[in-house]
Design a protein around this motif. Structure first.
Motif, mmCIF file in Angstrom:
data_model
loop_
_atom_site.group_PDB
_atom_site.id
_atom_site.type_symbol
_atom_site.label_atom_id
_atom_site.label_comp_id
_atom_site.label_asym_id
_atom_site.label_seq_id
_atom_site.Cartn_x
_atom_site.Cartn_y
_atom_site.Cartn_z
ATOM 1 N N ASP A 65 32.456 42.217 -26.273
ATOM 2 C CA ASP A 65 33.064 41.196 -25.421
ATOM 3 C C ASP A 65 32.301 40.971 -24.121
ATOM 4 O O ASP A 65 32.331 39.881 -23.561
ATOM 5 C CB ASP A 65 34.512 41.584 -25.104
ATOM 6 C CG ASP A 65 35.408 41.466 -26.322
ATOM 7 O OD1 ASP A 65 35.091 40.654 -27.215
ATOM 8 O OD2 ASP A 65 36.421 42.184 -26.394
ATOM 9 N N TYR A 66 31.627 42.012 -23.637
ATOM 10 C CA TYR A 66 30.826 41.834 -22.427
ATOM 11 C C TYR A 66 29.711 40.822 -22.662
ATOM 12 O O TYR A 66 29.420 39.982 -21.819
ATOM 13 C CB TYR A 66 30.254 43.177 -21.980
ATOM 14 C CG TYR A 66 29.352 43.116 -20.764
ATOM 15 C CD1 TYR A 66 29.663 42.311 -19.674
ATOM 16 C CD2 TYR A 66 28.183 43.871 -20.708
ATOM 17 C CE1 TYR A 66 28.837 42.263 -18.563
ATOM 18 C CE2 TYR A 66 27.357 43.830 -19.602
ATOM 19 C CZ TYR A 66 27.685 43.023 -18.540
ATOM 20 O OH TYR A 66 26.863 42.973 -17.435
ATOM 21 N N ALA A 67 29.116 40.855 -23.845
ATOM 22 C CA ALA A 67 28.069 39.892 -24.185
ATOM 23 C C ALA A 67 28.635 38.470 -24.222
ATOM 24 O O ALA A 67 28.003 37.521 -23.745
ATOM 25 C CB ALA A 67 27.437 40.252 -25.525
ATOM 26 N N LEU A 68 29.828 38.305 -24.791
ATOM 27 C CA LEU A 68 30.452 36.985 -24.826
ATOM 28 C C LEU A 68 30.759 36.493 -23.414
ATOM 29 O O LEU A 68 30.588 35.311 -23.102
ATOM 30 C CB LEU A 68 31.744 37.033 -25.649
ATOM 31 C CG LEU A 68 31.610 37.291 -27.147
ATOM 32 C CD1 LEU A 68 32.986 37.220 -27.818
ATOM 33 C CD2 LEU A 68 30.671 36.281 -27.783
ATOM 34 N N GLU A 81 28.838 32.411 -19.026
ATOM 35 C CA GLU A 81 28.292 32.056 -17.720
ATOM 36 C C GLU A 81 27.023 31.218 -17.830
ATOM 37 O O GLU A 81 26.498 30.745 -16.825
ATOM 38 C CB GLU A 81 27.984 33.329 -16.914
ATOM 39 C CG GLU A 81 29.186 34.221 -16.654
ATOM 40 C CD GLU A 81 30.174 33.610 -15.681
ATOM 41 O OE1 GLU A 81 29.819 32.624 -15.004
ATOM 42 O OE2 GLU A 81 31.317 34.107 -15.611
ATOM 43 N N LEU A 82 26.518 31.044 -19.045
ATOM 44 C CA LEU A 82 25.239 30.358 -19.252
ATOM 45 C C LEU A 82 25.431 28.938 -19.764
ATOM 46 O O LEU A 82 24.627 28.426 -20.543
ATOM 47 C CB LEU A 82 24.377 31.164 -20.228
ATOM 48 C CG LEU A 82 23.961 32.545 -19.719
ATOM 49 C CD1 LEU A 82 23.398 33.400 -20.855
ATOM 50 C CD2 LEU A 82 22.933 32.418 -18.598
ATOM 51 N N SER A 110 20.457 26.163 -24.864
ATOM 52 C CA SER A 110 21.013 26.836 -26.032
ATOM 53 C C SER A 110 21.233 28.301 -25.705
ATOM 54 O O SER A 110 20.495 28.893 -24.912
ATOM 55 C CB SER A 110 20.074 26.715 -27.240
ATOM 56 O OG SER A 110 18.854 27.410 -27.005
ATOM 57 N N VAL A 111 22.280 28.865 -26.289
ATOM 58 C CA VAL A 111 22.610 30.275 -26.081
ATOM 59 C C VAL A 111 22.824 30.924 -27.444
ATOM 60 O O VAL A 111 23.642 30.453 -28.238
ATOM 61 C CB VAL A 111 23.884 30.453 -25.233
ATOM 62 C CG1 VAL A 111 24.184 31.935 -25.037
ATOM 63 C CG2 VAL A 111 23.740 29.752 -23.890
ATOM 64 N N GLN A 142 29.142 44.750 -34.701
ATOM 65 C CA GLN A 142 29.848 43.797 -33.858
ATOM 66 C C GLN A 142 31.205 44.359 -33.455
ATOM 67 O O GLN A 142 31.936 44.877 -34.293
ATOM 68 C CB GLN A 142 30.038 42.486 -34.598
ATOM 69 C CG GLN A 142 28.743 41.802 -34.990
ATOM 70 C CD GLN A 142 28.985 40.566 -35.847
ATOM 71 O OE1 GLN A 142 29.894 39.791 -35.580
ATOM 72 N NE2 GLN A 142 28.166 40.378 -36.871
ATOM 73 N N THR A 143 31.538 44.239 -32.169
ATOM 74 C CA THR A 143 32.827 44.717 -31.669
ATOM 75 C C THR A 143 33.568 43.624 -30.921
ATOM 76 O O THR A 143 34.380 43.904 -30.048
ATOM 77 C CB THR A 143 32.631 45.940 -30.750
ATOM 78 O OG1 THR A 143 31.783 45.579 -29.645
ATOM 79 C CG2 THR A 143 31.998 47.102 -31.511
ATOM 80 N N PHE A 144 33.286 42.368 -31.226
ATOM 81 C CA PHE A 144 33.970 41.258 -30.564
ATOM 82 C C PHE A 144 35.466 41.309 -30.889
ATOM 83 O O PHE A 144 35.853 41.527 -32.037
ATOM 84 C CB PHE A 144 33.407 39.914 -31.038
ATOM 85 C CG PHE A 144 31.910 39.785 -30.899
ATOM 86 C CD1 PHE A 144 31.310 39.871 -29.657
ATOM 87 C CD2 PHE A 144 31.108 39.564 -32.006
ATOM 88 C CE1 PHE A 144 29.941 39.753 -29.518
ATOM 89 C CE2 PHE A 144 29.737 39.432 -31.884
ATOM 90 C CZ PHE A 144 29.149 39.533 -30.632
ATOM 91 N N SER A 145 36.289 41.058 -29.882
ATOM 92 C CA SER A 145 37.739 41.030 -30.107
ATOM 93 C C SER A 145 38.224 39.627 -30.455
ATOM 94 O O SER A 145 39.407 39.434 -30.734
ATOM 95 C CB SER A 145 38.475 41.532 -28.857
ATOM 96 O OG SER A 145 38.256 40.662 -27.758
ATOM 97 N N LYS A 146 37.309 38.667 -30.436
ATOM 98 C CA LYS A 146 37.642 37.289 -30.801
ATOM 99 C C LYS A 146 36.418 36.678 -31.479
ATOM 100 O O LYS A 146 35.310 37.218 -31.377
ATOM 101 C CB LYS A 146 38.014 36.485 -29.548
ATOM 102 C CG LYS A 146 36.936 36.447 -28.478
ATOM 103 C CD LYS A 146 37.416 35.726 -27.228
ATOM 104 C CE LYS A 146 36.348 35.721 -26.135
ATOM 105 N NZ LYS A 146 36.824 35.041 -24.913
#
Length: 291
Positions: A147-150, A155-156, A161-162, A171-175
């Motif tokens: 989530d920190y990466a998201l 912010e970009l 392109s990102v 992957q540990t994304f919560s969304k």
């Protein structure tokens, strides 16, 4: 409005919580895990304790803080914003506070990727809020798998392109990730004078103008840099004798301020930060009776 939010439940954060709780301010302690204590198999050089593991010391400290009235929420902190009062954003929502103490420790190792250190400041960045302006319309990537990466990718928005690069990490994304995602292991960040791209382990290269490093969770230095607090030449959060940063009401303690990476030093810092935050909150509430 919380009185004091403490980010990190290691020796520094817990020591600050003990004093704030004894002062009746019911601090909120946001725990992101044990940090460096998790790797300590045996601690026997701290005053007054029988030899124990880092995990045992961490559990004992948290239990002591809760018994005195501190509240512990286990969550991942994404960042701190504000001035005068602060908002702490987490994966479980946002919290507001009069004072914040950063006690998250430090990231002890950079990823072993060729070109990362060589191109630091020349296309490699550790702060999207700080450097997004320089990448308007350009191709950038965020290296991270949680989530920190998201949060950094969000912010970009001015970039052309990102892309999120996990570097092969789980992957540990919560969304759901709303950005193009590449999960291949990374061999090198390439470029002569500036970042020109990322070369994957399979030999393919992704052309890029910038790479933002957002591995794991945000540390104290990353949070301080994003909100505008000063860092020293080694990347440690700069504080005064009261453990306060250049921003009123924002304190830091423990490993993120540099010096000895020892439990005794962290407890000292947390004690000073806790006492300073207590005084700050009491003065602030006296001057703002509407709170």
């Amino acid at each position: 409005m919380e009185n004091i939010i403490i980010i990190g439940s290691g020796p520094a954060g817990t020591a600050a919580a003990l004093y704030a709780a004894r002062a009746g301010l019911k601090p909120l302690l946001l725990s992101q895990g044990m940090g460096a204590l998790e790797k300590a198999e045996r601690i026997e050089n701290f005053y007054g304790i029988q030899p124990m593991s880092g995990a045992e010391l961490h559990a004992q400290g948290e239990a002591q803080a809760e018994a005195l009235g501190a509240r512990i929420v286990r969550t991942q902190v994404l960042g701190v914003s504000g001035f005068d009062t602060y908002t702490v954003t987490t994966t479980d929502g946002a919290y507001e506070a009069i004072a914040v103490i950063l006690a998250t420790g430090v990231k002890r190792a950079a990823p072993p990727i060729a070109g990362l250190r060589e191109l630091d400041g020349r296309g490699v960045s550790y702060c999207a809020v700080c450097d997004a302006f320089f990448y308007r319309g350009k191709r950038v990537a965020v290296l991270g798998s949680g989530d920190y990466a998201l949060s950094e990718a969000e912010e970009l928005g001015m970039a052309g392109s990102v892309t999120i690069l996990t570097g092969g990490a789980p992957q540990t994304f919560s969304k759901p990730c709303p950005y193009p995602l590449d999960t291949r292991p990374i061999e090198a960040i390439v470029g002569e004078e500036q970042v020109e791209g990322v070369r994957f382990a399979d030999g393919e290269t992704l052309p890029l103008d910038g790479v933002f490093i957002a591995l794991g969770t945000a540390g104290g230095s990353e949070m301080a840099r994003r909100i505008g607090a000063a860092l020293d030449e080694k990347g440690n959060v700069q504080v005064d004798r009261e453990m306060q940063t250049a921003l009123p009401g924002l304190f830091a303690a423990g490993d993120c301020t540099g010096g000895l990476l020892q439990v005794a030093k962290a407890v000292h810092d947390g004690t000073v930060a806790g006492l300073s935050a207590i005084q700050y909150v009491r003065t602030y509430r006296k001057n703002h009776p509407e709170l």
